[in-house]
Enzyme design. Structure first.
Site, PDB file in Angstrom:
ATOM      1  N   SER A  16      38.202 166.980 -62.640  1.00 21.20           N
ATOM      2  CA  SER A  16      39.473 167.324 -63.263  1.00 21.20           C
ATOM      3  C   SER A  16      39.766 166.536 -64.528  1.00 21.20           C
ATOM      4  O   SER A  16      40.679 166.877 -65.279  1.00 21.20           O
ATOM      5  CB  SER A  16      40.621 167.133 -62.262  1.00 21.20           C
ATOM      6  OG  SER A  16      40.689 165.790 -61.827  1.00 21.20           O
ATOM      7  N   ASN A  89      30.428 162.332 -58.690  1.00 21.82           N
ATOM      8  CA  ASN A  89      31.167 161.644 -59.740  1.00 21.82           C
ATOM      9  C   ASN A  89      32.532 161.136 -59.276  1.00 21.82           C
ATOM     10  O   ASN A  89      33.096 160.236 -59.893  1.00 21.82           O
ATOM     11  CB  ASN A  89      31.358 162.600 -60.933  1.00 21.82           C
ATOM     12  CG  ASN A  89      32.299 162.041 -61.971  1.00 21.82           C
ATOM     13  OD1 ASN A  89      31.967 161.097 -62.690  1.00 21.82           O
ATOM     14  ND2 ASN A  89      33.487 162.618 -62.067  1.00 21.82           N
ATOM     15  N   SER A 147      27.995 152.729 -62.490  1.00 24.03           N
ATOM     16  CA  SER A 147      28.749 152.027 -63.526  1.00 24.03           C
ATOM     17  C   SER A 147      27.915 150.908 -64.113  1.00 24.03           C
ATOM     18  O   SER A 147      27.180 150.219 -63.388  1.00 24.03           O
ATOM     19  CB  SER A 147      30.033 151.435 -62.938  1.00 24.03           C
ATOM     20  OG  SER A 147      30.657 150.567 -63.866  1.00 24.03           O
ATOM     21  N   TYR A 160      33.932 147.353 -55.881  1.00 22.85           N
ATOM     22  CA  TYR A 160      33.514 148.567 -56.589  1.00 22.85           C
ATOM     23  C   TYR A 160      32.028 148.499 -56.929  1.00 22.85           C
ATOM     24  O   TYR A 160      31.263 149.427 -56.668  1.00 22.85           O
ATOM     25  CB  TYR A 160      34.357 148.716 -57.851  1.00 22.85           C
ATOM     26  CG  TYR A 160      33.930 149.815 -58.784  1.00 22.85           C
ATOM     27  CD1 TYR A 160      34.137 151.157 -58.457  1.00 22.85           C
ATOM     28  CD2 TYR A 160      33.343 149.528 -60.012  1.00 22.85           C
ATOM     29  CE1 TYR A 160      33.752 152.168 -59.310  1.00 22.85           C
ATOM     30  CE2 TYR A 160      32.967 150.536 -60.879  1.00 22.85           C
ATOM     31  CZ  TYR A 160      33.178 151.847 -60.529  1.00 22.85           C
ATOM     32  OH  TYR A 160      32.789 152.841 -61.390  1.00 22.85           O
ATOM     33  N   ALA A 162      29.825 146.558 -55.561  1.00 26.10           N
ATOM     34  CA  ALA A 162      29.035 146.505 -54.325  1.00 26.10           C
ATOM     35  C   ALA A 162      28.718 147.913 -53.840  1.00 26.10           C
ATOM     36  O   ALA A 162      27.584 148.216 -53.427  1.00 26.10           O
ATOM     37  CB  ALA A 162      29.791 145.737 -53.244  1.00 26.10           C
ATOM     38  N   ALA A 163      29.710 148.801 -53.890  1.00 19.97           N
ATOM     39  CA  ALA A 163      29.491 150.189 -53.475  1.00 19.97           C
ATOM     40  C   ALA A 163      28.500 150.879 -54.398  1.00 19.97           C
ATOM     41  O   ALA A 163      27.603 151.598 -53.946  1.00 19.97           O
ATOM     42  CB  ALA A 163      30.819 150.944 -53.457  1.00 19.97           C
ATOM     43  N   LYS A 164      28.651 150.662 -55.698  1.00 22.79           N
ATOM     44  CA  LYS A 164      27.760 151.322 -56.654  1.00 22.79           C
ATOM     45  C   LYS A 164      26.332 150.788 -56.546  1.00 22.79           C
ATOM     46  O   LYS A 164      25.364 151.540 -56.654  1.00 22.79           O
ATOM     47  CB  LYS A 164      28.286 151.133 -58.080  1.00 22.79           C
ATOM     48  CG  LYS A 164      29.598 151.849 -58.361  1.00 22.79           C
ATOM     49  CD  LYS A 164      29.476 153.353 -58.164  1.00 22.79           C
ATOM     50  CE  LYS A 164      30.706 154.102 -58.615  1.00 22.79           C
ATOM     51  NZ  LYS A 164      30.603 155.562 -58.381  1.00 22.79           N
TER      52      LYS A 164
END
Length: 251
Positions: A16, A89, A147, A160, A162-164
């Site tokens: 969006s 995404n 990222s 953030y 860590a997740a990526k």
């Protein structure tokens, strides 16, 4: 160059706004049927769908919710009968916002755990759902948006990133599993600080730091990142898989 996307079905989560919107536009320009997902910004998603026309389908999707992921896949298959490309995404950000002087250990448990679970489990869960569809057709492309902060680091981005970073490990091994069952490729794209409406405040604070370091002496805009994503998710990409590719202007 013919990217071989005409008539293919592409799911773009978080379509969006920002980079997601430009990714969706890029695939649509190549003749793909694009499933546009949104979480809160339905009006923005529907505006984009009107711009694209009959080759767009708007579907609500809550990252990290298995039922929502299953409904998304069902909607895509019900629309065209196929899923050729998945672009992971979408992003879920918790309510906790650290200040520059704050410490990562101060994040409430429910907030940092939510950040991890939604942003890695959501990507893996949706990938698991589309993988059998791609294996059956012996064709597919997965592109996961990560990222540049995974490499650069930043105070406040501990969970953030860590997740990526976990996503990178999943992608590398998944590429081997998928590749044995046909022309199925999986990659991660790492955007840097990118010019989008959502990033206006951040760019005002620190954009010059990144642009001064970049060989091209500027930040990339969302369409430039999208160009790389569209290529990686196309049939023209025949051999790039299992990679984490920085699209940062060289920073």
């Amino acid at each position: 160059m013919d990217l071989g996307l005409n008539g293919r079905t592409v799911i773009v989560t978080g379509a969006s706004g920002g980079i997601g919107r430009e990714i969706a536009r890029g695939y649509a320009a190549e003749g793909a049927d694009v499933v546009l997902t949104y979480w809160n910004s339905r009006d923005d998603a529907e505006t984009l769908a009107k711009e694209i026309g009959e080759h767009a389908l708007v579907v609500p999707y809550e990252l990290g919710d298995p039922a929502s992921a299953e409904a998304l896949l069902s909607a895509a298959l019900g629309w065209t009968g196929r899923v050729d490309v998945l672009v992971n995404n979408a992003l879920r950000v918790p309510g906790w916002r650290p200040t520059p002087d704050d410490s990562f250990e101060n994040a409430p448990d429910d907030e940092w755990l939510q950040m991890l679970r939604h942003n890695i489990e959501g990507y893996i869960g949706l990938s698991r759902l589309v993988a059998p569809v791609m294996r059956e057709r012996r064709f597919g492309r997965l592109v996961h948006i990560s990222s540049g902060l995974v490499d650069d680091g930043m105070i406040g981005a501990e969970y953030y990133t860590a997740a990526k970073a976990a996503l990178h490990g999943f992608n590398r091994s998944a590429a081997f599993s998928l590749g044995r069952d046909g022309d199925i490729l999986s990659n991660v794209v790492l955007p840097g600080l990118t010019t989008t409406a959502r990033n206006e405040s951040l760019i005002g604070q620190m954009g010059h730091t990144y642009s001064d370091r970049a060989p091209i002496r500027r930040l990339l805009d969302a369409s430039e990142v999208a160009n790389a994503v569209v290529y990686l998710g196309s049939a023209a990409n025949t051999g790039i898989t299992g990679q984490a590719i920085s699209v940062t202007g060289g920073v």
